[in-house]
Design an enzyme around this catalytic site. Structure first.
Site, PDB file in Angstrom:
ATOM      1  CG  ASP A   1      42.140  32.273  18.905  1.00  0.00           C
ATOM      2  OD1 ASP A   1      41.127  32.860  18.493  1.00  0.00           O
ATOM      3  OD2 ASP A   1      43.268  32.490  18.453  1.00  0.00           O
ATOM      4  CB  ILE A   2      39.068  35.941  22.150  1.00  0.00           C
ATOM      5  CG1 ILE A   2      39.592  35.899  23.590  1.00  0.00           C
ATOM      6  CG2 ILE A   2      37.750  36.704  22.079  1.00  0.00           C
ATOM      7  CD1 ILE A   2      39.859  37.252  24.205  1.00  0.00           C
TER       8      ILE A   2
ATOM      9  CG  ASN B   1      40.077  44.556  18.026  1.00  0.00           C
ATOM     10  OD1 ASN B   1      39.742  45.051  19.087  1.00  0.00           O
ATOM     11  ND2 ASN B   1      41.163  43.821  17.899  1.00  0.00           N
TER      12      ASN B   1
ATOM     13  CG  ASP C   1      43.496  47.116  24.023  1.00  0.00           C
ATOM     14  OD1 ASP C   1      43.759  46.166  23.263  1.00  0.00           O
ATOM     15  OD2 ASP C   1      44.005  48.240  23.924  1.00  0.00           O
TER      16      ASP C   1
ATOM     17  CD  GLU D   1      43.290  36.978  18.043  1.00  0.00           C
ATOM     18  OE1 GLU D   1      42.943  36.452  16.976  1.00  0.00           O
ATOM     19  OE2 GLU D   1      44.157  37.880  18.107  1.00  0.00           O
TER      20      GLU D   1
END
Length: 343
Positions: free
Chosen positions: A218-219, A226, A235, A261
């Site tokens: 998980d980023i 964003n 993206d 993500e």
């Protein structure tokens, strides 16, 4: 849980999230006076869920221009961004195959008619040869036999050419079908397996009782990234991280976009220690990267990822395996992020 683009669409939202998406979808549908049809609801549901970035961008662009979101617009958005043009591609392929078959049958019919006509001519020549005593008549019969054989040869040659063209067309259509099949398994943004394909692979492995490990990534602080730099750069971050996973894949290991993500990897025949070392290597490479803004040398700063690992245990189901990996991921998140944990 977020949905990753796939065809047919696969949704994994929990009850509370799905209910909230329903509420927001109805509000938007009423605001824009779009009837609550399955197509319109699907478009607004995809929009409020935040998973289908391309669809969101298309709607946001129209809203900024004060363009109306009519039923015609939602139909277009549904076909392009939800169905991803698949029905049209499948229909075109089906029509192409039908045309090839029809042409082949027509050519076979022509050859059959020519062969039947020539066969009758040869049989007549055979009967005349048995009673022929005149040299001129014999020459005439020979010429007729040559004509018949040439017609058969020419007809066979035309059929051969048509069959060659049909074979080439069928090969092209087969490639298109393979492309459609692969697209149905692949996440359009990252090129990894989509959630539907991942679920199928995981279900299969658990049913066979194979030895493997599951990693969930998980980023960290992705929403903030964003909000700060825009979805297009977000993206790019997802694509870059996906490339790190692809570098660790081979004919055995699998990588997938799990949702939003979140991404996942399945490591076959790898011990927990081996999986941990590879996962730690991926985490380090990602944290050491310094991605830059498009058209600029300015770095967006450090971006990190957290991970959780679980290994298959006897009689594990996909749900129990994912739950343990998710618990390990939660430890990584609450422990300060940018780390790997396992259970």
């Amino acid at each position: 849980m977020s949905k990753t683009l796939s065809f047919p669409p696969v949704y994994k939202h929990e009850f509370q999230q799905a209910s909230e998406n329903l509420r927001q979808s109805l509000l938007l549908a009423n605001r824009h006076k779009t009837p609550i049809t399955p197509v319109n609801y699907a478009v607004w549901y995809e929009y409020v869920s935040g998973d289908n970035q391309a669809l969101m961008n298309s709607i946001d662009t129209r809203l900024k221009k004060n363009e109306a979101i009519t039923s015609e617009v939602t139909q277009y958005l549904y076909e392009k961004y939800v169905l991803m043009g698949m029905p049209e591609r499948l229909n075109n392929t089906n029509n192409g195959l039908k045309l090839v078959v029809d042409n082949t049958l027509e050519n076979l019919s022509k050859v059959e008619a020519t062969a039947s006509q020539c066969s009758q001519g040869l049989m007549q020549s055979q009967a005349q040869l048995e009673t022929c005593n005149d040299i001129d008549e014999l020459k005439t019969l020979v010429n007729q036999i040559l004509i018949n054989t040439q017609q058969i040869s020419s007809s066979s040659g035309e059929l051969k050419s048509e069959l060659t063209r049909s074979t080439e067309e069928i090969m092209k259509l087969r490639q298109e079908l393979e492309s459609v099949k692969e697209m149905a398994r692949t996440d359009s943004l990252t090129g990894l397996l989509n959630r539907g394909a991942f679920d199928n692979e995981l279900q299969y492995l658990c049913s066979k009782g194979y030895s493997f490990s599951l990693v969930l990534f998980d980023i960290d602080n992705f929403k903030r990234l964003n909000d700060s730099f825009g979805h297009l750069l977000g993206d790019k971050v997802l694509q870059f991280f996906a490339s790190l996973l692809k570098n660790q894949c081979n004919d055995i290991h699998l990588a997938a976009r799990f949702g939003g993500e979140e991404m996942a990897m399945i490591f076959m025949h790898s011990s927990l220690e081996e999986t941990f070392m590879i996962t730690e290597s991926i985490r380090e490479k990602f944290s050491e990267s310094r991605l830059k803004k498009k058209g600029s040398n300015e770095s967006i700063g450090q971006v990190t990822v957290s991970a959780g690992i679980s290994s298959y245990q006897d009689k594990d189901s996909p749900i129990s395996l994912i739950e343990r990996a998710d618990q390990a991921l939660y430890r990584s998140k609450t422990g300060g992020r940018n780390q790997v944990n396992f259970i």
